[in-house]
Design an enzyme around this catalytic site. Structure first.
Site, PDB file in Angstrom:
ATOM      1  N   ASP A   1       0.808  -1.186  -0.066  1.00  0.00           N
ATOM      2  CA  ASP A   1      -0.118   0.146   0.091  1.00  0.00           C
ATOM      3  C   ASP A   1       0.844   1.311   0.066  1.00  0.00           C
ATOM      4  OD1 ASP A   1       0.734  -0.503   2.649  1.00  0.00           O
ATOM      5  OD2 ASP A   1      -1.139  -0.025   3.322  1.00  0.00           O
TER       6      ASP A   1
ATOM      7  N   ASP B   1      -7.138  -0.130   4.906  1.00  0.00           N
ATOM      8  CA  ASP B   1      -8.163  -0.637   6.061  1.00  0.00           C
ATOM      9  C   ASP B   1      -9.499  -0.022   5.904  1.00  0.00           C
ATOM     10  OD1 ASP B   1      -6.021  -2.179   6.759  1.00  0.00           O
ATOM     11  OD2 ASP B   1      -5.718  -1.130   8.698  1.00  0.00           O
TER      12      ASP B   1
ATOM     13  N   LEU C   1      -7.067  -7.267  12.439  1.00  0.00           N
ATOM     14  CA  LEU C   1      -8.297  -7.224  12.016  1.00  0.00           C
ATOM     15  C   LEU C   1      -8.879  -5.940  11.662  1.00  0.00           C
ATOM     16  CD1 LEU C   1     -10.179 -10.563  13.140  1.00  0.00           C
ATOM     17  CD2 LEU C   1      -8.727 -10.189  11.095  1.00  0.00           C
ATOM     18  N   SER C   2      -7.897  -4.899  11.974  1.00  0.00           N
ATOM     19  CA  SER C   2      -8.484  -3.770  11.770  1.00  0.00           C
ATOM     20  C   SER C   2      -9.584  -3.054  12.771  1.00  0.00           C
ATOM     21  CB  SER C   2      -8.382  -3.157  10.352  1.00  0.00           C
ATOM     22  OG  SER C   2      -7.995  -1.545  10.413  1.00  0.00           O
ATOM     23  N   SER C   3      -9.674  -3.273  14.006  1.00  0.00           N
ATOM     24  CA  SER C   3     -10.520  -2.497  14.796  1.00  0.00           C
ATOM     25  C   SER C   3     -10.519  -1.104  14.677  1.00  0.00           C
ATOM     26  CB  SER C   3     -10.490  -2.987  16.218  1.00  0.00           C
ATOM     27  OG  SER C   3      -9.259  -2.516  16.748  1.00  0.00           O
TER      28      SER C   3
ATOM     29  N   GLY D   1      -6.004  -5.345  17.802  1.00  0.00           N
ATOM     30  CA  GLY D   1      -4.800  -5.819  17.671  1.00  0.00           C
ATOM     31  C   GLY D   1      -4.596  -7.179  17.195  1.00  0.00           C
TER      32      GLY D   1
HETATM   33  P1  ADP Z   1      -6.094  -2.996  14.853  1.00  0.00           P
HETATM   34  O1  ADP Z   1      -5.129  -4.045  14.214  1.00  0.00           O
HETATM   35  O2  ADP Z   1      -7.256  -3.706  15.709  1.00  0.00           O
HETATM   36  O3  ADP Z   1      -6.845  -1.849  14.180  1.00  0.00           O
HETATM   37  P2  ADP Z   1      -4.739  -0.755  16.015  1.00  0.00           P
HETATM   38  O4  ADP Z   1      -3.609  -0.621  16.987  1.00  0.00           O
HETATM   39  O5  ADP Z   1      -4.517  -0.167  14.806  1.00  0.00           O
HETATM   40  O6  ADP Z   1      -5.210  -2.363  16.102  1.00  0.00           O
HETATM   41  O7  ADP Z   1      -6.063  -0.201  16.758  1.00  0.00           O
HETATM   42  C1  ADP Z   1      -6.508  -0.407  18.022  1.00  0.00           C
HETATM   43  C2  ADP Z   1      -7.201   0.818  18.780  1.00  0.00           C
HETATM   44  O8  ADP Z   1      -8.387   1.200  18.394  1.00  0.00           O
HETATM   45  C3  ADP Z   1      -7.587   0.361  19.993  1.00  0.00           C
HETATM   46  O9  ADP Z   1      -6.292   0.313  21.054  1.00  0.00           O
HETATM   47  C4  ADP Z   1      -8.419   1.444  20.683  1.00  0.00           C
HETATM   48  O10 ADP Z   1      -7.559   2.556  20.729  1.00  0.00           O
HETATM   49  C5  ADP Z   1      -9.229   1.683  19.379  1.00  0.00           C
HETATM   50  N1  ADP Z   1     -10.692   1.049  19.258  1.00  0.00           N
HETATM   51  C6  ADP Z   1     -10.744   0.125  18.159  1.00  0.00           C
HETATM   52  N2  ADP Z   1     -12.050  -0.367  18.476  1.00  0.00           N
HETATM   53  C7  ADP Z   1     -12.581   0.416  19.583  1.00  0.00           C
HETATM   54  C8  ADP Z   1     -13.811   0.444  20.359  1.00  0.00           C
HETATM   55  N3  ADP Z   1     -14.876  -0.224  19.940  1.00  0.00           N
HETATM   56  N4  ADP Z   1     -13.945   1.351  21.271  1.00  0.00           N
HETATM   57  C9  ADP Z   1     -12.991   2.189  21.464  1.00  0.00           C
HETATM   58  N5  ADP Z   1     -11.696   2.028  20.962  1.00  0.00           N
HETATM   59  C10 ADP Z   1     -11.435   1.290  19.999  1.00  0.00           C
HETATM   60 MG    MG Z   2      -5.335  -0.608  13.137  1.00  0.00          MG
END
Ligand code: ADP
Ligand code: MG
Length: 385
Positions: free
Chosen positions: A30, A175, A128-130, A125
């Site tokens: 990317d 993402d 899966l890009s939360s 973490g």
């Molecule tokens: P990922 O690979 O899951 O995207 P990241 O480090 O990029 O990992 O993002 C995770 C961060 O996003 C969490 O530590 C938090 O700060 C934020 N986050 C994700 N989902 C939520 C949620 N439902 N509520 C609050 N914060 C969230």
């Molecule tokens: Mg992320």
């Protein structure tokens, strides 16, 4: 800003959600202006939105009992310079609100205050890009309620800007695009230079296939440094070849690259150039021969990341090798590397035996137990009610 909730007695206006994503193929391409092929998954972050009449935005999450509240008019002063005053998770949704207002030039006095309440089943973490899930849910909700009329690419750009500038994470736009453009049973083939995206049928379900995620739970302390070193090597390689980005090279350019570069830089370049080609091949192969034919491309992607880009770890290699031995038609590590998850494309009836085989192999190797589950290509961010 204050963290004290000031309720104005609002009503829920609606519920929106955004999905996490998995990257089927196209790793570390990317930021080289190349190609990626992720899909949105059924794990989602939901946001209940209530309007309020005092020009403030409050975010709360099941992750954290403490809501964060700020006047919409104060967002422009907070981001990016004073972002440290905001607790990290709240920078994602507040950063999206800020980026949307900046992108549209909307007058804060003309948009309504909002309460945003988040719940999520996207593993955090696990690759899966939360983060994209919370960004796309927020962007979709505010775009509707504020009547901004932005298209999906503009919403994705706002999500990336929030992540880069409000959170401070130097990520690409894959993402957010995957989370906003997802369709059931389809992947998002994305050109990271033009941001042109095509929805491509995956056909996993009709072929009796599942995509297994093997989260190794490994997080390596040197992943940030490793990521920076890989990016620098890619930039060096592009400069040596006299191109704007590695995207501008093809596999035919590799012999010349090998003559001009040191071995490490060359192998980094070779990964990116061949990975771009594998993404193109995966899309073409899916269309011509269906999903069973993409297995060798997934396998080759893993070998390239293991040997040329050197971002795998023993846990990921074991997950991939064991899944293959248990009958997967293709498997690779996914995500940035140095830990995280592997994926395996596998027949539905082999999911149970392959899961057991990987779990047993991890016990034998003395590794911590992995988390293994299936994901299904799902719809992008949407209004649910
Ligand atoms: P990922 O690979 O899951 O995207 P990241 O480090 O990029 O990992 O993002 C995770 C961060 O996003 C969490 O530590 C938090 O700060 C934020 N986050 C994700 N989902 C939520 C949620 N439902 N509520 C609050 N914060 C969230
Ligand atoms: Mg992320």
């Amino acid at each position: 800003m204050s963290t004290t909730p000031v309720s104005t007695g609002t009503l829920t206006t609606g519920v929106w959600s955004g999905p996490g994503r998995v990257n089927l193929i196209g790793e570390h391409t990317d930021y080289n202006d190349g190609f990626v092929f992720p899909f949105a998954i059924e794990y989602r972050t939901s946001v209940a939105l209530a309007v309020r009449d005092d020009g403030r935005i409050r975010v709360s999450s099941s992750f954290d009992p403490e809501p964060v509240e700020v006047a919409l008019a104060d967002l422009a002063g907070l981001f990016p310079d004073r972002r440290d005053e905001v607790i990290e998770w709240a920078r994602y949704p507040l950063g999206v609100a800020w980026a949307l207002l900046e992108a549209t030039g909307a007058d804060v006095a003309s948009v309504t205050g909002v309460d945003l309440t988040f719940t999520s089943d996207v593993p955090v973490g696990a690759g899966l890009s939360s983060s994209a899930a919370i960004e796309s849910a927020t962007a979709a909700a505010l775009n509707d309620v504020w009547g901004l009329g932005l298209d999906r690419v503009a919403l994705a750009r706002a999500g990336r800007r929030a992540e880069n500038e409000a959170v401070g994470a130097p990520t690409g736009i894959m993402d957010q695009m995957a989370s906003l453009l997802g369709r059931a049973d389809a992947g998002t083939f994305l050109d990271c230079r033009s941001l042109e995206a095509e929805v491509v049928d995956l056909g996993f379900a009709p072929a009796g296939l599942e995509l297994l995620v093997i989260d190794t739970k490994v997080t390596h302390a040197h992943s940030t440094g490793g990521y920076g070193e890989r990016r620098a090597a890619c930039e060096r390689g592009a400069a040596i070849m006299g191109v704007a980005a590695l995207r501008d090279l093809s596999v035919d350019d590799l012999p010349r690259a090998q003559e001009l570069m040191d071995d490490v830089t060359f192998r980094r370049v070779r990964h990116v150039v061949t990975e771009d080609q594998r993404v193109l091949d995966a899309v073409a192969t899916l269309r011509s021969d269906g999903p069973r034919a993409i297995g060798p491309l997934l396998d080759a992607s893993h070998v390239s990341m293991r040997d040329d880009f050197e971002i795998s770890v023993p846990e990921l290699d074991l997950a991939v090798e064991t899944a293959r031995a248990a009958g997967a038609i293709g498997a690779r590590m996914t995500g940035g590397g140095f830990g995280g998850a592997a994926i395996a494309l596998i027949d539905h009836e082999l999911v149970g035996p392959a899961t057991a085989a990987v779990e047993a192999a991890f016990v034998d190797a003395g590794f911590a137990a992995p988390h293994i589950f299936t994901v299904h290509p799902s719809e992008g961010a949407r209004r649910d009610s």
